[in-house]
Design a protein around this motif. Structure first.
Motif, PDB file in Angstrom:
ATOM      1  N   GLU A  41       0.837  -1.210   0.000  1.00 20.94           N
ATOM      2  CA  GLU A  41       0.000   0.000   0.000  1.00 20.94           C
ATOM      3  C   GLU A  41       0.871   1.259   0.000  1.00 20.94           C
ATOM      4  O   GLU A  41       0.582   2.217  -0.721  1.00 20.94           O
ATOM      5  CB  GLU A  41      -0.943  -0.014   1.200  1.00 20.94           C
ATOM      6  N   ARG A  44       2.188   1.673  -3.479  1.00 18.25           N
ATOM      7  CA  ARG A  44       1.177   2.248  -4.387  1.00 18.25           C
ATOM      8  C   ARG A  44       1.086   3.766  -4.212  1.00 18.25           C
ATOM      9  O   ARG A  44       0.927   4.500  -5.181  1.00 18.25           O
ATOM     10  CB  ARG A  44      -0.184   1.608  -4.137  1.00 18.25           C
ATOM     11  N   SER A  45       1.226   4.214  -2.972  1.00 18.47           N
ATOM     12  CA  SER A  45       1.092   5.654  -2.699  1.00 18.47           C
ATOM     13  C   SER A  45       2.303   6.469  -3.137  1.00 18.47           C
ATOM     14  O   SER A  45       2.164   7.638  -3.490  1.00 18.47           O
ATOM     15  CB  SER A  45       0.857   5.880  -1.201  1.00 18.47           C
ATOM     16  N   TYR A  46       3.502   5.867  -3.100  1.00 21.04           N
ATOM     17  CA  TYR A  46       4.739   6.643  -3.306  1.00 21.04           C
ATOM     18  C   TYR A  46       5.632   6.104  -4.424  1.00 21.04           C
ATOM     19  O   TYR A  46       6.760   6.555  -4.569  1.00 21.04           O
ATOM     20  CB  TYR A  46       5.544   6.682  -1.996  1.00 21.04           C
ATOM     21  N   GLY A 151       4.638   7.418   5.924  1.00 21.35           N
ATOM     22  CA  GLY A 151       3.685   6.310   5.890  1.00 21.35           C
ATOM     23  C   GLY A 151       3.452   5.765   7.287  1.00 21.35           C
ATOM     24  O   GLY A 151       4.394   5.348   7.959  1.00 21.35           O
ATOM     25  N   THR A 173       0.497   9.556   4.789  1.00 21.79           N
ATOM     26  CA  THR A 173      -0.399   8.499   4.351  1.00 21.79           C
ATOM     27  C   THR A 173      -0.580   7.544   5.523  1.00 21.79           C
ATOM     28  O   THR A 173       0.335   6.796   5.873  1.00 21.79           O
ATOM     29  CB  THR A 173       0.185   7.746   3.141  1.00 21.79           C
TER      30      THR A 173
END
Length: 193
Positions: A41, A44-46, A151, A173
């Protein structure tokens, strides 16, 4: 992240003092499959942010950092809470107050592992009032490294850390944000888009 929220609801334990015990899967006994999903996850964000290092503080963030670094194919670093005999050379140092343990630590990281030009993703298991993150941000500043993001597995949204970091312009995030945590065990999560 629904998977993490469901696991917190099922196995998390609310304790007095706004403590959420997740030691059966996140920070004592480790559910490696769940940690792998957390790493994915964060990737996916970074993934498009040019991350060159993943940084956390020992000990609870190390597993998250490792499985996140695996996704990015970059090193995982952790700031040490105790000065050991095997630390050599010059060190970055910052003082961090632990919310859970109620004491201050001087965290250290060898200067040979973090440099100007690095783009860092900071990760940790919890974000409450943000003291651990401020220590890691200080270390990155000392190194001249750029923080691409933060994160967090579980953010206590009813405490000030996440809001303060976001107000300072950091991209935070958090995979599960708890807005209310009652002593009867009831948890209210923030809806996430």
């Amino acid at each position: 992240m629904k998977l993490l929220e469901e696991r917190i609801r099922r196995d998390g334990q609310v304790r007095p003092g706004e403590i959420l015990k997740v030691d059966s899967f996140l920070n004592h006994q480790l559910d490696v499959e769940l940690l792998s999903e957390i790493g994915k996850e964060f990737y996916r964000s970074y993934r498009d942010d040019g991350i060159t290092k993943i940084l956390t503080i020992e000990a609870s963030g190390i597993a998250i950092a490792c499985l996140t670094a695996l996704q990015f194919h970059v090193p995982a670093l952790f700031a040490k809470k105790a000065k050991s005999k095997n630390l050599d050379g010059e060190l970055y140092m910052s003082t961090v107050s632990s919310y859970t343990y109620g004491k201050d630590y001087t965290v250290t990281l060898s200067k040979k592992f973090l440099h100007g030009g690095d783009r860092v993703l900071l990760v940790d298991d919890f974000l409450a009032v943000g003291k651990a993150m401020r220590g890691l941000l200080d270390i990155c500043s000392q190194a001249g490294a750029e923080v691409a993001g933060i994160g967090i597995a579980i953010e206590k949204g009813f405490q000030s850390g996440g809001q303060e970091l976001r107000e300072k312009g950091y991209r935070v995030t958090s995979l599960a944000i708890i807005d209310e945590m009652r002593e009867d065990g009831e948890l209210r999560f923030r809806a996430q888009s």
